[in-house]
Design an enzyme around this catalytic site. Structure first.
Site, short mmCIF file in Angstrom:
data_model
loop_
_atom_site.label_atom_id
_atom_site.label_comp_id
_atom_site.label_asym_id
_atom_site.label_seq_id
_atom_site.Cartn_x
_atom_site.Cartn_y
_atom_site.Cartn_z
N ARG A 208 2.54 -66.75 -58.48
CA ARG A 208 1.40 -65.83 -58.56
C ARG A 208 0.21 -66.45 -57.85
O ARG A 208 -0.28 -67.51 -58.27
CB ARG A 208 1.05 -65.56 -60.02
CG ARG A 208 -0.12 -64.60 -60.25
CD ARG A 208 -0.47 -64.55 -61.74
NE ARG A 208 0.68 -64.17 -62.55
CZ ARG A 208 0.73 -64.32 -63.88
NH1 ARG A 208 -0.31 -64.84 -64.53
NH2 ARG A 208 1.81 -63.96 -64.56
N HIS B 159 1.84 -70.03 -63.19
CA HIS B 159 2.56 -69.27 -62.17
C HIS B 159 2.12 -69.67 -60.76
O HIS B 159 2.91 -69.63 -59.82
CB HIS B 159 2.33 -67.77 -62.36
CG HIS B 159 3.11 -67.18 -63.48
ND1 HIS B 159 4.40 -66.70 -63.33
CD2 HIS B 159 2.79 -66.96 -64.78
CE1 HIS B 159 4.83 -66.21 -64.48
NE2 HIS B 159 3.87 -66.36 -65.38
N ASP C 204 8.57 -65.16 -65.38
CA ASP C 204 8.64 -64.21 -66.50
C ASP C 204 9.95 -63.45 -66.34
O ASP C 204 10.15 -62.73 -65.34
CB ASP C 204 7.47 -63.23 -66.45
CG ASP C 204 6.13 -63.93 -66.69
OD1 ASP C 204 6.13 -65.02 -67.27
OD2 ASP C 204 5.10 -63.35 -66.31
N GLU D 10 5.09 -66.12 -75.74
CA GLU D 10 5.62 -65.13 -74.80
C GLU D 10 7.11 -65.37 -74.63
O GLU D 10 7.52 -66.34 -73.97
CB GLU D 10 4.91 -65.22 -73.44
CG GLU D 10 3.42 -64.89 -73.49
CD GLU D 10 2.74 -65.04 -72.14
OE1 GLU D 10 3.37 -65.58 -71.20
OE2 GLU D 10 1.57 -64.62 -72.03
N HIS E 24 8.42 -66.09 -70.92
CA HIS E 24 7.72 -67.06 -70.06
C HIS E 24 8.40 -68.43 -70.08
O HIS E 24 8.56 -69.03 -71.13
CB HIS E 24 6.27 -67.17 -70.56
CG HIS E 24 5.40 -68.09 -69.78
ND1 HIS E 24 4.38 -67.64 -68.97
CD2 HIS E 24 5.37 -69.44 -69.69
CE1 HIS E 24 3.76 -68.66 -68.43
NE2 HIS E 24 4.35 -69.78 -68.84
#
Length: 226
Positions: free
Chosen positions: A95, A140, A147, A205, A208
């Site tokens: 990301r 990320h 994810d 999460e 994750h």
């Protein structure tokens, strides 16, 4: 003869255009599907189906980019799941920092609550920073965090994990108990197979995971996903 030449020219042009669409990645990064061709990819931040409700800055295509060691470890996960007629589906990988910056700007726009009911019904938007759901830096951006979920290898239907992806709340915590036995079992399967092949999880999460011994633990990259 002319037809053969035309066909050959078209093929070469097609290859040229295909390669042109892919950017030259920094050393150590790969397109995940070059390593795992049958990997299911649905980058949510390249769509409007996310907590912001819009395509996120830096996402220009639905191509998953990760570090090479991450792709190789993920390939082992995929191979093990396929033995059970299951496979991986990835919602996000690398990301760019510009995407994280987009989240930061959005989180400060308190009146923009387009997808609140779907993704953060019980959390006030102004508290997303305090609760740890939004931060100025993301693992990320180091290229080794993913994810993921598990899907049926034939239908691509997602296994029921008890909460949607990117849901901000206790229902997404790995050890959340107020879900069915089947949902718990699905979460446990995902945790078990990812941890077995070199990933560590994040307790809040279920989707994750970060590669242990990631190659760039202190570097946050900002090249676009394209």
């Amino acid at each position: 003869m002319k037809i053969k030449i035309i066909i050959l020219a078209s093929f070469v042009l097609c290859l040229f255009l295909t390669n042109k669409k892919k950017q030259t990645l920094p050393e150590g990064f790969v397109y995940a599907t070059d390593v795992i061709p049958d990997l299911k990819v649905e980058l949510r931040y390249f769509s409007t189906n996310n907590f912001v409700g819009d395509t996120i800055q830096g996402y220009h295509t639905n191509k998953l980019i990760v570090t090479k060691p991450t792709a190789l470890a993920l390939k082992q996960v995929q191979e093990e799941l396929l033995k059970q007629n299951l496979c991986l589906k990835v919602f996000d990988g690398y990301r760019p920092q510009q995407a994280v910056n987009h989240f930061m700007v959005w989180a400060k726009q308190w009146n923009d609550t387009l997808n609140k009911q779907q993704f953060y019904p019980d959390v006030k938007k102004r508290h997303l920073f305090r609760e740890g759901y939004i931060a100025s830096k993301s693992g990320h951006s180091r290229g080794s965090t993913l994810d993921v979920t598990i899907v049926n290898a034939e239908t691509y239907e997602e296994l029921d994990m008890g909460s949607p992806y990117d849901f901000f709340g206790e229902a997404s915590w790995i050890d959340y108990q107020d879900i069915s036995d089947s949902q718990k079992s699905n979460r446990q399967l995902l945790q078990k197979v990812m941890l077995k092949h070199g990933f560590r999880n994040y307790s809040k999460e279920w989707w994750h995971f970060t590669l242990r011994n990631e190659p760039y633990p202190k570097t946050y990259f900002n090249f676009p996903v394209k």
